[in-house]
Design a protein around this motif. Structure first.
Motif, PDB file in Angstrom:
ATOM      1  N   VAL A  75     -31.565  29.805  52.058  1.00  0.00           N
ATOM      2  CA  VAL A  75     -30.274  29.144  51.867  1.00  0.00           C
ATOM      3  C   VAL A  75     -30.435  27.690  52.279  1.00  0.00           C
ATOM      4  CG1 VAL A  75     -27.861  29.034  52.637  1.00  0.00           C
ATOM      5  CG2 VAL A  75     -28.963  31.247  52.304  1.00  0.00           C
ATOM      6  N   GLY A  77     -28.226  24.088  52.915  1.00  0.00           N
ATOM      7  CA  GLY A  77     -26.887  23.494  53.022  1.00  0.00           C
ATOM      8  C   GLY A  77     -26.859  22.221  52.208  1.00  0.00           C
ATOM      9  N   ARG A  78     -26.634  21.082  52.902  1.00  0.00           N
ATOM     10  CA  ARG A  78     -26.631  19.787  52.203  1.00  0.00           C
ATOM     11  C   ARG A  78     -27.978  19.088  52.298  1.00  0.00           C
ATOM     12  NH1 ARG A  78     -21.008  18.601  50.707  1.00  0.00           N
ATOM     13  NH2 ARG A  78     -20.242  20.724  50.810  1.00  0.00           N
ATOM     14  N   GLY A  79     -29.000  19.789  52.786  1.00  0.00           N
ATOM     15  CA  GLY A  79     -30.348  19.232  52.808  1.00  0.00           C
ATOM     16  C   GLY A  79     -30.490  17.990  53.686  1.00  0.00           C
ATOM     17  N   SER A  80     -29.716  17.913  54.776  1.00  0.00           N
ATOM     18  CA  SER A  80     -29.789  16.708  55.613  1.00  0.00           C
ATOM     19  C   SER A  80     -30.707  16.871  56.823  1.00  0.00           C
ATOM     20  CB  SER A  80     -28.380  16.290  56.068  1.00  0.00           C
ATOM     21  OG  SER A  80     -27.815  17.256  56.919  1.00  0.00           O
ATOM     22  N   ASN A  81     -31.387  18.013  56.889  1.00  0.00           N
ATOM     23  CA  ASN A  81     -32.327  18.196  58.005  1.00  0.00           C
ATOM     24  C   ASN A  81     -33.604  18.873  57.529  1.00  0.00           C
ATOM     25  OD1 ASN A  81     -32.524  17.451  60.686  1.00  0.00           O
ATOM     26  ND2 ASN A  81     -32.013  19.483  61.449  1.00  0.00           N
ATOM     27  N   PRO A 145     -24.065  14.300  58.841  1.00  0.00           N
ATOM     28  CA  PRO A 145     -23.938  14.832  57.480  1.00  0.00           C
ATOM     29  C   PRO A 145     -24.211  16.349  57.460  1.00  0.00           C
ATOM     30  CG  PRO A 145     -25.974  13.568  57.711  1.00  0.00           C
ATOM     31  CD  PRO A 145     -25.293  13.551  59.047  1.00  0.00           C
ATOM     32  N   SER A 147     -23.528  20.567  55.974  1.00  0.00           N
ATOM     33  CA  SER A 147     -22.515  21.608  55.803  1.00  0.00           C
ATOM     34  C   SER A 147     -22.226  22.260  57.148  1.00  0.00           C
ATOM     35  CB  SER A 147     -23.053  22.674  54.831  1.00  0.00           C
ATOM     36  OG  SER A 147     -24.178  23.315  55.420  1.00  0.00           O
ATOM     37  N   ALA A 151     -24.862  23.131  60.111  1.00  0.00           N
ATOM     38  CA  ALA A 151     -24.592  22.663  61.476  1.00  0.00           C
ATOM     39  C   ALA A 151     -24.621  23.823  62.469  1.00  0.00           C
ATOM     40  CB  ALA A 151     -23.235  21.956  61.524  1.00  0.00           C
ATOM     41  N   ALA A 156     -26.074  21.765  65.539  1.00  0.00           N
ATOM     42  CA  ALA A 156     -26.047  20.295  65.486  1.00  0.00           C
ATOM     43  C   ALA A 156     -25.257  19.739  66.661  1.00  0.00           C
ATOM     44  CB  ALA A 156     -25.415  19.841  64.166  1.00  0.00           C
ATOM     45  N   GLY A 157     -25.696  18.602  67.146  1.00  0.00           N
ATOM     46  CA  GLY A 157     -25.021  18.022  68.302  1.00  0.00           C
ATOM     47  C   GLY A 157     -25.188  16.519  68.386  1.00  0.00           C
ATOM     48  N   ALA A 202     -25.753  32.278  57.627  1.00  0.00           N
ATOM     49  CA  ALA A 202     -24.458  31.983  58.254  1.00  0.00           C
ATOM     50  C   ALA A 202     -23.415  31.925  57.147  1.00  0.00           C
ATOM     51  CB  ALA A 202     -24.523  30.649  58.990  1.00  0.00           C
ATOM     52  N   ARG A 228     -23.040   5.019  65.370  1.00  0.00           N
ATOM     53  CA  ARG A 228     -24.125   5.466  64.485  1.00  0.00           C
ATOM     54  C   ARG A 228     -24.587   4.340  63.563  1.00  0.00           C
ATOM     55  NH1 ARG A 228     -25.136  10.830  63.665  1.00  0.00           N
ATOM     56  NH2 ARG A 228     -23.998  12.095  65.127  1.00  0.00           N
TER      57      ARG A 228
END
Ligand SMILES: Cc1cc2nc3c(=O)[nH]c(=O)nc-3n(C[C@H](O)[C@H](O)[C@H](O)COP(=O)(O)OP(=O)(O)OC[C@H]3O[C@@H](n4cnc5c(N)ncnc54)[C@H](O)[C@@H]3O)c2cc1C
Length: 319
Positions: A75, A77-81, A145, A147, A151, A156-157, A202, A228
């Protein structure tokens, strides 16, 4: 079932997949789908297929089918990691679209409220939703960024807060398609990890948020976003902080900076001169460039400080 993509490139398992899913899969399949457009790093070769299931039932049947015909899946998500290999991804990438993005106020008490949020919802949308209703707690996530599912999985933190501080439970699906809601106390969240076995999906998170003043919350979110902008190379493609902060006094960014690596490049990948823990794509990076630069940074930091940096970003599809 709509099918797109070059037929001659269909993987060997495509016929078995089409036959097995014909009776239930209403969401489309994209064959041989380039993944660089699905990641914030803007690198990655094609996935053999992308599938967007319409609901949980379809998702459960899909993972059962893929297990039965022995096709790997993950799966996204938004591919940000993530860094996705130039060679692409074998099997199926499952994406959550609009059908998995609901936010619902479940219970309201004098001081707090419990909110159910589906995994495909953008984290930014959830933050905006909560702020508008005067529900506090998620301000730390303003500007992260991705989903809500991503996160949760990454825990995510920022600014000394993380997803697990707000979560009271998560509904998950296991690799056999079984769904269960787990209370936070039963889970094993840790730094940038939700601690669930590989292959767990998730589906939704339950968050307890405190009552607050919408205007004050909006101001705090604005301040976080502004910080940021100053501290991070937001105008460049990246996966956010590349390495986890190691135990000890110094952050990964401080160690990389102290090693004199800011601005160091391999091909189109560069250690950001703005924030040393960001590897950025200057426009022409391949996943191979990013991996080579990652190894170089790890080696120099190990030699200079005796500290082994571990990637925070998930490296997908590398042999
Ligand atoms: C500019 C920038 C700033 C960032 N700042 C921060 C920050 O301050 N703090 C922080 O923690 N992170 C930060 N990140 C990293 C990233 O945004 C977060 O980790 C985010 O939560 C990932 O969400 P995603 O949907 O993009 O996950 P993805 O990158 O799509 O996936 C991450 C991992 O989770 C898995 N996954 C995703 N969704 C699911 C699901 N529903 N079920 C099971 N597995 C799933 C994927 O397979 C992958 O292994 C930043 C990234 C960028 C680009």
């Amino acid at each position: 079932m709509p099918v797109s993509g070059a037929a001659r490139r269909l993987p060997p398992w495509a016929a078995a997949f089409q036959e097995a899913t014909a009776g239930f899969l209403r969401g489309g399949v994209r064959w041989h789908a380039p993944m660089d457009g699905y990641t914030t790093f803007k690198v990655g070769g094609p996935a053999e297929a992308i599938v967007l299931p319409r609901d949980r039932h379809e998702l459960a049947l899909l993972v059962q089918t893929l297990a039965a015909i022995k096709v790997p899946w993950l799966v996204l998500g938004r591919g940000s990691n993530v860094v996705i290999a130039d060679e692409g991804l074998p099997g199926v990438v499952i994406l959550f679209g609009r059908d998995f993005a609901k936010i619902e106020l479940l219970a309201e008490e004098a001081e707090s409220a419990v909110v159910r949020v589906e995994a495909g919802c953008a984290l930014a949308r959830l933050v905006g939703w909560a702020v508008k209703r005067g529900l506090a707690g998620l301000e730390f996530a303003a500007g992260i960024p991705g989903s809500v599912g991503g996160a949760i999985v990454m825990n995510a933190g920022a600014w000394k807060k993380e997803m697990k501080d707000l979560l009271v439970g998560v509904t998950v699906m296991d690799g056999q398609g079984a769904i269960m809601t787990r209370r936070l106390e039963e889970m094993h969240f840790a730094y940038r990890s939700w601690g669930e076995p590989r292959g767990t999906i998730a589906l939704e998170g339950f968050f307890r948020l405190q009552k607050g003043d919408p205007l004050a919350l909006k101001t705090i979110c604005g301040e976080h976003r502004q910080r940021r902008k100053v501290l991070q190379p937001q105008h460049m493609a990246s996966g956010g902080s590349f390495f986890k902060n190691p135990a000890g006094q110094k952050t990964a960014g401080q160690l990389i900076d102290a090693a004199g690596l800011k601005g160091r490049a391999v091909g189109g990948a560069m250690v950001s001169p703005v924030h040393a823990n960001f590897i950025v794509n200057t426009g022409t990076a391949t996943a191979r460039d990013i991996m080579e630069l990652m190894r170089m940074v790890q080696q120099v930091v190990l030699e200079k400080f005796g500290i082994a940096l571990e990637p925070e970003v998930k490296i997908l599809g590398m042999k």
